[in-house]
Design a protein around this motif. Structure first.
Motif, PDB file in Angstrom:
ATOM      1  N   GLU A 181       8.916   4.295   3.152  1.00  0.00           N
ATOM      2  CA  GLU A 181       7.901   3.901   4.117  1.00  0.00           C
ATOM      3  C   GLU A 181       6.511   4.146   3.551  1.00  0.00           C
ATOM      4  N   TYR A 182       5.590   3.288   3.943  1.00  0.00           N
ATOM      5  CA  TYR A 182       4.199   3.498   3.546  1.00  0.00           C
ATOM      6  C   TYR A 182       3.587   4.546   4.464  1.00  0.00           C
ATOM      7  N   THR A 183       2.845   5.438   3.907  1.00  0.00           N
ATOM      8  CA  THR A 183       2.179   6.465   4.706  1.00  0.00           C
ATOM      9  C   THR A 183       0.805   6.730   4.135  1.00  0.00           C
TER      10      THR A 183
ATOM     11  N   ARG B  60      -0.035  -3.101   2.826  1.00  0.00           N
ATOM     12  CA  ARG B  60       0.825  -1.932   2.710  1.00  0.00           C
ATOM     13  C   ARG B  60       2.253  -2.282   2.320  1.00  0.00           C
ATOM     14  N   GLY B  61       2.659  -3.520   2.586  1.00  0.00           N
ATOM     15  CA  GLY B  61       4.015  -3.921   2.256  1.00  0.00           C
ATOM     16  C   GLY B  61       4.121  -4.618   0.920  1.00  0.00           C
TER      17      GLY B  61
ATOM     18  N   ARG C  37       1.970  -2.741  -1.862  1.00  0.00           N
ATOM     19  CA  ARG C  37       2.179  -1.292  -2.017  1.00  0.00           C
ATOM     20  C   ARG C  37       2.096  -0.937  -3.491  1.00  0.00           C
TER      21      ARG C  37
ATOM     22  N   GLU D 191       5.448  -3.649   7.218  1.00  0.00           N
ATOM     23  CA  GLU D 191       4.241  -2.880   6.880  1.00  0.00           C
ATOM     24  C   GLU D 191       3.004  -3.719   6.606  1.00  0.00           C
TER      25      GLU D 191
END
Length: 286
Positions: free
Chosen positions: A225-227, A151-152, A155, A147
């Motif tokens: 998961e990032y969204t 985002r990873g 997060r 990600e």
């Protein structure tokens, strides 16, 4: 020459005392109270306490915290004390709590640069129930590859800041206020034990008030998961929890969180004040 030496010792004291005091205090409280933090994280996990690990492996992820708590808390207290010293002379005494809030805010934002990747690795280790143990570095590398950097590995940065800033707004001014009260009734003096008790009260109170924000941060960091949808934002996360479990659900994990910060505040602020006093005394006497 003597005046220059005195200024040099004062400058060293300004940075070295909170640096070492914060580092030692941080690692002391994190190592001592880590099991309570693990239980709190599992109580807040969406998969449920038992599926997240229950009472098994409560020290999982400890090494990650122990190796990162020293730079995190050291950075926080150096920023906190430096901001106080820079701002306080320009602010009337009645606004001192606002100075403490500002100093705590600066410290928290900088500390979160180190804290957030550590929290991601730690919480995923705490709730991982597979047979093969994963290292913190491998967890962060997986997050980065899947990600990306923001985002990873980062997060939940904003949700962590949103949780920690209100916490510091409450804890640090309350701690300073309680210490001032003790000094007024004790000829301007305060012992390490008294400072530790003040920290315990401040920590427990701040922990209880900010539990919903901590819960939102935990859910966001543990998401698979990032969204970019609203599901990973603080307000929708808390709204969904409230609809599912009511007000009680928003305070999931409040008891171990309060217990941890009550005991943690005692150790953290007691050790910090004691180490800081020793270092300042040594520098002043050198």
């Amino acid at each position: 020459m003597e005046a220059a030496d005195r200024r040099g010792r004062t400058q060293k004291s300004t940075y070295l005392a909170p640096l070492l005091g914060g580092a030692i205090a941080g690692v002391s409280v994190d190592v001592a109270l880590y099991p309570l933090d693990t239980l709190k994280t599992r109580l807040q996990s969406e998969q449920g306490f038992q599926k997240a690990g229950g009472f098994r492996g409560v020290y999982r992820g400890l090494l990650t915290v122990a190796t990162s708590s020293m730079p995190t808390t050291a950075l926080f207290f150096v920023s906190y004390e430096t901001t106080k010293k820079l701002v306080q002379p320009h602010v009337p005494t009645q606004y001192t709590p606002l100075v403490h809030m500002l100093a705590a805010s600066v410290g928290e934002v900088l500390a979160c640069v180190i804290r957030v990747p550590t929290e991601i690795a730690k919480q995923r280790k705490q709730t991982y129930v597979g047979d093969k143990a994963r290292s913190s570095i491998s967890i962060l590398l997986e997050a980065y590859k899947a990600e990306g950097f923001r985002r990873g590995m980062y997060r939940g940065f904003l949700s962590t800041v949103a949780r920690d800033l209100p916490f510091s707004f409450i804890e640090l001014p309350v701690w300073e206020m309680l210490k001032s009260t003790v000094r007024r009734h004790n000829d301007g003096q305060i012992t390490t034990l008294q400072s530790a008790v003040c920290g315990s009260i401040a920590g427990a109170f701040a922990a209880a008030v900010t539990t919903p924000l901590d819960l939102a941060k935990t859910r966001i960091m543990l998401a698979d998961e990032y969204t970019l949808t609203r599901k990973l934002r603080i307000r929708p996360v808390l709204a969904a929890i409230y609809l599912e479990s009511g007000l009680r659900g928003l305070f999931a994990g409040v008891t171990p969180r309060m217990t941890a910060f009550m005991a943690g505040g005692f150790v953290f602020f007691g050790v910090y004040d004691d180490v800081k006093r020793i270092i300042e005394g040594h520098l002043d006497g050198s």
